[in-house]
Every structure is written in structure tokens, then in C-alpha cells.
Design an enzyme around this catalytic site. Structure first.
Site, PDB file in Angstrom:
ATOM      1  N   HIS A   1      -5.773  -0.969   6.229  1.00  0.00           N
ATOM      2  CA  HIS A   1      -5.896  -0.422   7.583  1.00  0.00           C
ATOM      3  C   HIS A   1      -6.757  -1.324   8.458  1.00  0.00           C
ATOM      4  CE1 HIS A   1      -3.706   3.000   6.239  1.00  0.00           C
ATOM      5  NE2 HIS A   1      -4.669   3.418   5.434  1.00  0.00           N
TER       6      HIS A   1
ATOM      7  N   ARG B   1     -16.706   6.189   1.787  1.00  0.00           N
ATOM      8  CA  ARG B   1     -17.013   7.618   1.720  1.00  0.00           C
ATOM      9  C   ARG B   1     -17.028   8.108   0.274  1.00  0.00           C
ATOM     10  NH1 ARG B   1     -12.486   7.625   4.785  1.00  0.00           N
ATOM     11  NH2 ARG B   1     -11.463   9.055   3.323  1.00  0.00           N
TER      12      ARG B   1
ATOM     13  N   HIS C   1       0.845  -1.200   0.000  1.00  0.00           N
ATOM     14  CA  HIS C   1       0.000   0.000   0.000  1.00  0.00           C
ATOM     15  C   HIS C   1       0.873   1.241   0.000  1.00  0.00           C
ATOM     16  CE1 HIS C   1      -3.729   2.195   0.391  1.00  0.00           C
ATOM     17  NE2 HIS C   1      -3.219   2.911   1.389  1.00  0.00           N
TER      18      HIS C   1
ATOM     19  N   ASP D   1       2.212   3.247   2.969  1.00  0.00           N
ATOM     20  CA  ASP D   1       1.132   4.215   2.843  1.00  0.00           C
ATOM     21  C   ASP D   1       1.637   5.617   2.545  1.00  0.00           C
ATOM     22  OD1 ASP D   1      -1.298   5.478   2.904  1.00  0.00           O
ATOM     23  OD2 ASP D   1      -1.820   4.930   4.938  1.00  0.00           O
TER      24      ASP D   1
ATOM     25  N   HIS E   1       1.006   5.494  -1.422  1.00  0.00           N
ATOM     26  CA  HIS E   1       0.584   6.712  -2.111  1.00  0.00           C
ATOM     27  C   HIS E   1       1.875   7.495  -2.352  1.00  0.00           C
ATOM     28  CE1 HIS E   1      -3.586   5.863  -1.120  1.00  0.00           C
ATOM     29  NE2 HIS E   1      -3.332   5.896   0.178  1.00  0.00           N
TER      30      HIS E   1
END
Length: 422
Positions: free
Chosen positions: A254, A195, A56, A305, A58
Site C-alpha cells: 500500500h 499495529r 498481495h 489484495d 488475502h
């Protein structure tokens, strides 16, 4: 044909000394123990583990390291700074930044990365920049292209979030279908979060690419759970279950604030769980039920992350230390289980990788056993003593990509990062 001699190697059936690994076309074709080292072998000292998988990432978040701590704040205030950064990037600047970030991963022992990609501007230029950056750094990539359609439950995207959205799930799927794959890159899908993808769209996104990995941010914050329960009467896990999104190809990232029922649903469906302990600590997210998920049937993986740290060994240690802090018990995970999580390439769509055995990609990480951190450590416990600073050599696909913290082709990674963020 290329040969590597390992002083010690972490093989599927245990640690073995004096291991010869023969490589052809980037793959392992022979593994044996030898009394005499053949001439011309590349020697790897210390303990050699399979390449690490960063499940994971970003990449652009790396530019926030050391810039978000002065005034405390919350996950949500940190997110506003992330949005500002996202709004400033172009394909060219993202290429330079991601190249440096992936080089930082390479010298730390990462040989494959799952890039959770949502900064796509409705096109694939940013994705192409990430694929090129990984190739330049000598690591494989799975581009986990994220569907992002809402600015929150019942709210439209606004501001920089418009760069994340394709407008509809159909347009997202059509764009992702155009992304190419090659020997160094694969494509997966992602639901950014409950979301960002409306209830009526979740099943379409979940089923769009049934043969590829599917990742989703899940229950990272209590506020996400509260909003989901208020809107739908379901937890995020329950909502994903309703949409048919919980399958063995799914990884929940997560998985921090879960109910007992959530854990049972995830484990019963063999959904993977990717923990990012250094980020979850940095953002004050909390500590998820890793042991319970593993026992319920969820394979575990690890990610860096937002890259507060890029050190897979610290992520593995953080997994165990989080459990100790949460439960007051030591040894919640064995060192072998931590290595399994470190090397779980199946979570990002490379099931053939992550082992030193015939047929696997020749991904090798040599950890020195003579540093101030590892001297005196039992070799079988090195995952609990070493850091990325102890990675002395990294082989990816049969090619040496890093030695002693320096990238073989890109050079000093600190200088690379400095130039990219100038």
C-alpha cells in the site's frame, strides 16, 4: 519438450513477431523468431506477455466481494465484516474457497501469487490448504506468513484476532520454519503492520528469515500513522527503519500515506512497494506516491489484495490512472514500466520468473488483439486497453492452465466460486 508459437511476444528487449518458445521441464530453453511455424506447436495469438505476479492476496477476502457497499462505512467498519468471515473458516472450507480464487487468478493471467497469510490458528493447516489450492489451480505460491501479536498499538488481540496470533514472535518463527517448500511453493515472512507487531518485537520478526521475502502493510490508513506517531514519535516507516526491517528483500504493501522522508528511506533501502489500486479505491484508502517511490529506488509490484476485482491489467491501469488523478499529468508510467510491475515475481521470491527468456519458467499470457476493447489498440499499449476478459490463453510452468476464461482442469470458475461460497 513442448513448443509454443507466439504471434507476437513481449521480450526483454522489445516486442517481436512470430516468436518460438521451446520448453523443457517447465522452463524456457530456447527463444527465437521463425519464418515457418514448426509442426506440433501450440499457437498463441495476439500479444504474449510473461505471466503476471499477484504480489498481495488475502484469498478469503474474495467472499466479501459485493457485500460491503450498501451502507458506506470506512476501512475500519469493513474490517469488522472481514473478521466475521475469518471466524467462520475451516481448513476444508478455506481450501475450497482459495482453490476457486486462485483459479480466478489463473484465468486472468496470474501465474504466481504472494499470499499474505495471517489466518493460521497457531498451526499450519490453513497454510497447507493454501499451498494445495494453488497447486490445484496450476499457479505458484509464496506463503507470506504474517506475525500478528497485538490488536492495535498497546492492545491485546481479542475475538477472532486470536486466530491470527501465535502469542509470541518466537512461536511464530518456529511454526513458520516448519512450513515446507517445493517446486510450486515458497515461504516468506510478513509483519502484518506496526499495529499488530509491538516495537520491541519488530527486529526479531524482520530478521527471522533473512534469505526470504519480507512483506508488511505500511501506512494504509492515516489513523495508523497517527497512532504510531503518538505512541513512538515515529512514522511506521521510521519505526521499521529503526528495527532494521527496510532491506531490498522487503516489500511495503500500500505505502499510501507517506512523508517525503518516508519515501526517501524506502527508496534508499531499495524496499519494494506493492500497490493494489482496485482495493485502495474500494476501501477509500487514498492514492500513494508511486512515481516518487519508483524514482527514489523502490521496485513496484501489483496485487489484488481483497479481490474487489481480480484483473491484473486493471491494477496496472489503476497505477497509471491514480497518478494522473493525483498529479493532473498523463504518462506518469510508460506501458513498459506497467508491464514490469505486472510481472515482478522477484517481489514474492521468484526472481527467475517474469521474463520470456532462456532459464525462466515458461509462464505465458496471450492477450487477444481483436476484442471490442483491444481492436485498434497499438500492441505496445495493450496494457492500457485490455482487461482480463481479453486473456485468451495462460501457460504456467509450460502447461496450459486456462483458455478463454475457462480453467483447463477445474472448469467454469464461476461455478467453482459459487460452490465454494454456498
Amino acid at each position: 519438450m513442448r513448443n509454443f508459437w507466439c504471434e507476437q511476444a513481449w521480450l526483454p528487449d522489445g516486442i517481436a513477431p512470430r516468436v518460438l518458445v521451446r520448453v523443457d521441464r517447465g522452463a524456457i530453453v530456447h527463444v527465437s523468431t521463425v519464418d515457418t511455424i514448426p509442426l506440433g506447436c501450440e499457437r498463441l495469438y495476439g500479444i504474449v506477455l510473461p505471466g503476471f505476479a499477484n504480489a498481495h492476496s488475502h484469498a478469503f477476502h474474495r467472499a466479501l466481494r459485493g457485500r460491503t457497499h450498501s451502507d458506506g462505512g470506512t476501512f475500519w467498519t469493513w474490517r469488522e465484516r472481514m473478521y466475521a468471515l475469518a471466524g467462520s473458516l475451516t481448513p476444508d472450507s478455506y481450501l475450497r474457497l482459495a482453490r476457486a480464487v486462485y483459479a480466478e487468478m489463473a484465468v486472468a493471467g496470474v501465474t504466481a501469487v504472494g499470499e499474505f497469510h495471517y489466518l493460521h490458528d497457531g498451526g499450519n493447516e490453513m497454510g497447507e490448504a493454501l499451498r494445495r489450492a494453488a497447486a490445484d489451480a496450476g499457479i505458484r505460491i509464496t506463503l507470506l506468513d504474517a506475525c500478528y501479536l497485538a490488536g492495535g498499538i498497546g492492545r491485546p488481540v481479542t475475538g477472532v484476532q486470536e486466530r491470527f496470533s501465535d502469542g509470541t514472535a518466537e512461536r511464530w518463527a518456529a511454526r513458520v520454519a516448519e512450513l515446507p517448500e517445493d517446486a510450486n511453493s515458497r515461504v516468506g515472512a510478513a509483519i502484518h503492520s506496526v499495529r499488530a507487531v509491538p516495537r520491541e518485537t519488530l527486529s526479531l520478526v524482520a530478521g527471522a528469515f533473512p534469505d526470504r521475502p519480507l512483506h508488511v502493510h505500511l501506512s494504509e490508513q492515516p489513523a495508523e500513522n497517527e497512532a504510531c506517531l503518538e505512541a513512538y514519535g515515529l512514522t511506521p516507516t521510521g519505526l521499521l527503519h529503526e528495527a532494521g526491517a527496510l532491506t531490498p528483500r522487503t516489500t511495503a504493501v500500500h505505502a499510501t500515506h507517506l512523508s517525503t522522508k518516508d519515501v526517501t528511506m524506502l527508496g534508499g533501502a531499495s524496499v519494494g512497494a506493492c500497490f493494489c489500486p482496485t482495493t485502495e479505491a474500494d476501501l477509500a484508502d487514498g492514492i500513494g506516491p508511486a512515481r516518487e517511490l519508483k524514482d527514489a529506488g523502490s521496485p513496484l509490484s501489483l496485487g489484488s489484495d481483497q479481490h474487489a476485482v481480480i484483473d491484473p491489467l486493471l491494477e496496472a491501469r489503476g497505477l497509471e490512472h491514480g497518478e494522473r488523478l493525483r498529479t493532473g499529468q498523463r504518462g506518469r508510467f510508460t506501458p513498459a514500466e506497467l508491464v514490469d510491475a505486472l510481472t515482478n515475481h522477484a517481489a514474492i521470491g521468484w526472481p527467475e520468473a517474469g521474463r520470456i527468456e532462456v532459464g525462466a519458467p515458461a509462464d505465458l499470457v496471450a492477450i487477444g488483439m481483436d476484442s471490442v476493447r483491444t481492436t485498434g489498440s497499438g500492441v505496445e499499449q495493450v496494457v492500457l486497453t485490455a482487461t482480463a476478459s481479453d486473456v485468451v490463453a495462460v501457460v504456467s510452468g509450460g502447461r496450459v492452465v486456462a483458455r478463454n476464461g475457462v480453467h483447463e482442469t477445474l472448469g467454469d470458475v464461476g461455478e467453482l466460486l459459487k460452490a465454494a461460497m454456498a
